[in-house]
Design an enzyme around this catalytic site. Structure first.
Site, mmCIF file in Angstrom:
data_model
loop_
_atom_site.group_PDB
_atom_site.id
_atom_site.type_symbol
_atom_site.label_atom_id
_atom_site.label_comp_id
_atom_site.label_asym_id
_atom_site.label_seq_id
_atom_site.Cartn_x
_atom_site.Cartn_y
_atom_site.Cartn_z
ATOM 1 N N ASN A 67 0.856 -1.180 0.000
ATOM 2 C CA ASN A 67 0.000 0.000 0.000
ATOM 3 C C ASN A 67 0.902 1.243 0.000
ATOM 4 O OD1 ASN A 67 -1.433 2.261 1.045
ATOM 5 N ND2 ASN A 67 -3.105 0.890 1.591
ATOM 6 N N ASP A 101 -0.062 4.433 -0.249
ATOM 7 C CA ASP A 101 -0.764 5.683 0.113
ATOM 8 C C ASP A 101 0.161 6.682 0.798
ATOM 9 O OD1 ASP A 101 -3.071 4.481 -0.764
ATOM 10 O OD2 ASP A 101 -3.946 4.185 1.221
ATOM 11 N N HIS A 102 1.011 6.157 1.686
ATOM 12 C CA HIS A 102 1.801 7.097 2.490
ATOM 13 C C HIS A 102 3.014 7.659 1.750
ATOM 14 C CE1 HIS A 102 -0.977 6.808 5.630
ATOM 15 N NE2 HIS A 102 -0.776 5.511 5.845
ATOM 16 N N ARG A 143 3.587 18.679 1.041
ATOM 17 C CA ARG A 143 4.222 19.889 0.521
ATOM 18 C C ARG A 143 3.746 20.272 -0.875
ATOM 19 N NH1 ARG A 143 9.556 21.271 2.282
ATOM 20 N NH2 ARG A 143 9.542 21.191 4.546
ATOM 21 N N HIS A 181 -5.603 3.531 -1.839
ATOM 22 C CA HIS A 181 -6.942 3.909 -1.383
ATOM 23 C C HIS A 181 -7.217 5.328 -1.876
ATOM 24 C CE1 HIS A 181 -9.842 4.324 2.335
ATOM 25 N NE2 HIS A 181 -10.433 4.591 1.176
ATOM 26 N N ARG A 208 -9.256 8.037 -1.367
ATOM 27 C CA ARG A 208 -10.229 8.477 -0.363
ATOM 28 C C ARG A 208 -11.086 9.602 -0.918
ATOM 29 N NH1 ARG A 208 -9.123 6.820 5.135
ATOM 30 N NH2 ARG A 208 -10.728 8.330 5.636
ATOM 31 N N ARG A 228 -6.906 12.798 0.475
ATOM 32 C CA ARG A 228 -5.823 13.277 1.333
ATOM 33 C C ARG A 228 -4.443 12.752 0.911
ATOM 34 N NH1 ARG A 228 -7.052 10.064 6.909
ATOM 35 N NH2 ARG A 228 -9.075 11.065 6.640
ATOM 36 N N HIS A 229 -4.424 11.626 0.221
ATOM 37 C CA HIS A 229 -3.111 11.178 -0.263
ATOM 38 C C HIS A 229 -3.152 10.831 -1.761
ATOM 39 C CE1 HIS A 229 -5.022 7.499 1.094
ATOM 40 N NE2 HIS A 229 -4.653 7.613 2.358
ATOM 41 N N GLU A 279 -8.656 0.298 -3.216
ATOM 42 C CA GLU A 279 -9.592 0.336 -2.083
ATOM 43 C C GLU A 279 -10.537 1.484 -2.314
ATOM 44 O OE1 GLU A 279 -7.208 0.947 1.353
ATOM 45 O OE2 GLU A 279 -6.084 -0.891 1.072
ATOM 46 N N THR A 286 -7.122 6.585 9.803
ATOM 47 C CA THR A 286 -6.986 5.502 8.842
ATOM 48 C C THR A 286 -8.276 4.682 8.908
ATOM 49 O OG1 THR A 286 -5.621 3.620 8.181
ATOM 50 C CG2 THR A 286 -5.790 4.033 10.535
ATOM 51 N N THR A 287 -8.404 3.660 8.034
ATOM 52 C CA THR A 287 -9.666 2.930 7.973
ATOM 53 C C THR A 287 -9.936 2.194 9.293
ATOM 54 O OG1 THR A 287 -9.069 2.566 5.676
ATOM 55 C CG2 THR A 287 -11.032 1.424 6.478
ATOM 56 N N GLU A 328 -10.988 -9.321 2.875
ATOM 57 C CA GLU A 328 -9.726 -8.884 3.490
ATOM 58 C C GLU A 328 -10.044 -8.674 4.962
ATOM 59 O OE1 GLU A 328 -7.164 -6.058 1.553
ATOM 60 O OE2 GLU A 328 -6.492 -5.275 3.478
ATOM 61 N N HIS A 361 -3.959 -4.355 7.549
ATOM 62 C CA HIS A 361 -4.063 -3.243 8.498
ATOM 63 C C HIS A 361 -3.249 -3.478 9.764
ATOM 64 C CE1 HIS A 361 -5.431 0.536 9.966
ATOM 65 N NE2 HIS A 361 -6.079 0.719 8.836
ATOM 66 N N GLY A 362 -2.294 -2.598 9.941
ATOM 67 C CA GLY A 362 -1.523 -2.575 11.180
ATOM 68 C C GLY A 362 -0.345 -3.532 11.244
ATOM 69 N N GLY A 404 1.131 -1.365 4.302
ATOM 70 C CA GLY A 404 1.627 -0.066 3.861
ATOM 71 C C GLY A 404 2.500 0.654 4.863
ATOM 72 N N HIS A 405 1.884 1.096 5.961
ATOM 73 C CA HIS A 405 2.540 2.028 6.872
ATOM 74 C C HIS A 405 3.904 1.531 7.367
ATOM 75 C CE1 HIS A 405 2.990 4.288 10.727
ATOM 76 N NE2 HIS A 405 2.632 5.284 9.924
HETATM 77 N N1 PXP Z 1 -5.844 -2.871 3.704
HETATM 78 C C1 PXP Z 1 -6.809 -1.919 3.789
HETATM 79 C C2 PXP Z 1 -8.176 -2.261 3.312
HETATM 80 C C3 PXP Z 1 -6.515 -0.637 4.293
HETATM 81 O O1 PXP Z 1 -7.493 0.291 4.371
HETATM 82 C C4 PXP Z 1 -5.183 -0.340 4.672
HETATM 83 C C5 PXP Z 1 -4.842 1.030 5.159
HETATM 84 O O2 PXP Z 1 -4.992 1.956 4.146
HETATM 85 C C6 PXP Z 1 -4.222 -1.355 4.561
HETATM 86 C C7 PXP Z 1 -4.584 -2.618 4.093
HETATM 87 C C8 PXP Z 1 -2.790 -1.131 4.946
HETATM 88 O O3 PXP Z 1 -2.700 -0.880 6.320
HETATM 89 P P1 PXP Z 1 -1.322 -0.453 6.946
HETATM 90 O O4 PXP Z 1 -0.931 0.859 6.305
HETATM 91 O O5 PXP Z 1 -1.612 -0.322 8.402
HETATM 92 O O6 PXP Z 1 -0.317 -1.527 6.628
#
Ligand code: PXP
Length: 253
Positions: A14, A16-17, A25, A50, A52, A56-57, A77, A107-108, A158, A205-206, A227-228
């Site tokens: 992921n 996104d970040h 910026r 994602h 959104r 935002r990203h 997503e 976050t979600t 998921e 997630h997480g 992702g994160h």
């Molecule tokens: N899967 C879904 C559906 C999510 O919404 C996210 C967060 O955007 C992730 C996976 C990835 O989560 P993380 O950034 O905590 O790894």
């Protein structure tokens, strides 16, 4: 539970970040296509993003660029909102992951309320399938919701691992160990239901580099979307190189 020990799970990264850093910026960097190329080079199987509603990203142009030139299957997503579904149908990613979305959330948070929105979800799944797009539903680790997802025609669920992962990171203070155990049991029960009804099992997630191992060791999750933790780790492992490049720029302009 170790029934398919040969399973090699896919990793969806992921990014996104990476876009979050750019949006902070409004710079032209970091370039998402460059990021996607590195993700591919490292051996990941999919790009996950994602789009959104608040943008935002990830931006609309990113989705189009990654679809056309990302070099990997795209997992988009998206919320159940009609405007988002319309974009997803037009972009035609390989996968759509339907997620809940609240504007104020960091976050979600939590899984999709499949019971409440069953009619809308069923219709969205059918519309995507007509276009050859596979659909996963981002859900709580709940056996009943897994079964309902199958009933509505989803290809995959998921499983939202956020609460479990938070607990492993001691997010809930002294209650963390208890919550970690409870959440692991919920995950196991959701996975069991998934195998019973025959639906693809994804998780996300997480996850960090430690807590993902116990879930991967179950040998039943076919796809992880992470992702994160990856972007955070990249900031550290890439810092030395980035500093060297900047020193070179100012010493040898
Ligand atoms: N899967 C879904 C559906 C999510 O919404 C996210 C967060 O955007 C992730 C996976 C990835 O989560 P993380 O950034 O905590 O790894």
């Amino acid at each position: 539970m170790n029934t398919t020990p040969w399973l090699i799970p896919r990793l969806g990264v992921n990014i996104d970040h990476i876009a979050t850093l750019r949006q902070l910026r409004g710079t032209p960097y970091p370039d998402l296509l460059e990021a996607a190329a590195l993700v591919k080079k490292a051996g990941a199987h999919q790009i996950t993003i994602h789009l959104r509603e608040d943008r935002r990203h990830i931006q609309d142009a990113d989705v189009i660029a990654l679809r056309k030139k990302g070099g990997l299957p795209l997992n988009l997503e998206c919320a159940l909102a009609p405007s988002m579904l319309k974009i997803a149908l037009k972009v035609k990613p390989d996968w759509v992951c339907l997620v809940p979305e609240r504007r104020q959330e960091v976050t979600t948070e939590g899984g999709l309320d499949v019971k409440k929105y069953r009619a809308r979800i069923k219709k969205a799944i059918a519309d995507f399938k007509k276009k050859g797009i596979r659909v996963s539903l981002f859900i709580e680790p709940d056996a009943a919701v897994v079964r309902l997802s199958k009933e509505l025609g989803a290809d995959a669920v998921e499983i939202h691992t956020g609460k479990y992962c938070n607990a492993t990171q001691k997010f809930y203070g002294k209650n963390s160990a208890k919550i970690e155990k409870e959440e692991f049991r919920r995950l196991e029960s959701a996975i069991r239901a998934g195998r019973e009804v025959g639906i693809h099992l994804h998780a996300g997630h997480g996850f960090d580099f430690r807590n993902v191992r116990k879930i991967a060791a179950l040998d039943v999750i076919e796809e992880f979307n992470i992702g994160h933790a990856i972007v955070c780790r990249a900031a550290l492992v890439g810092l030395e190189q980035a500093v060297r490049e900047m020193i070179s720029a100012i010493h040898a302009p």
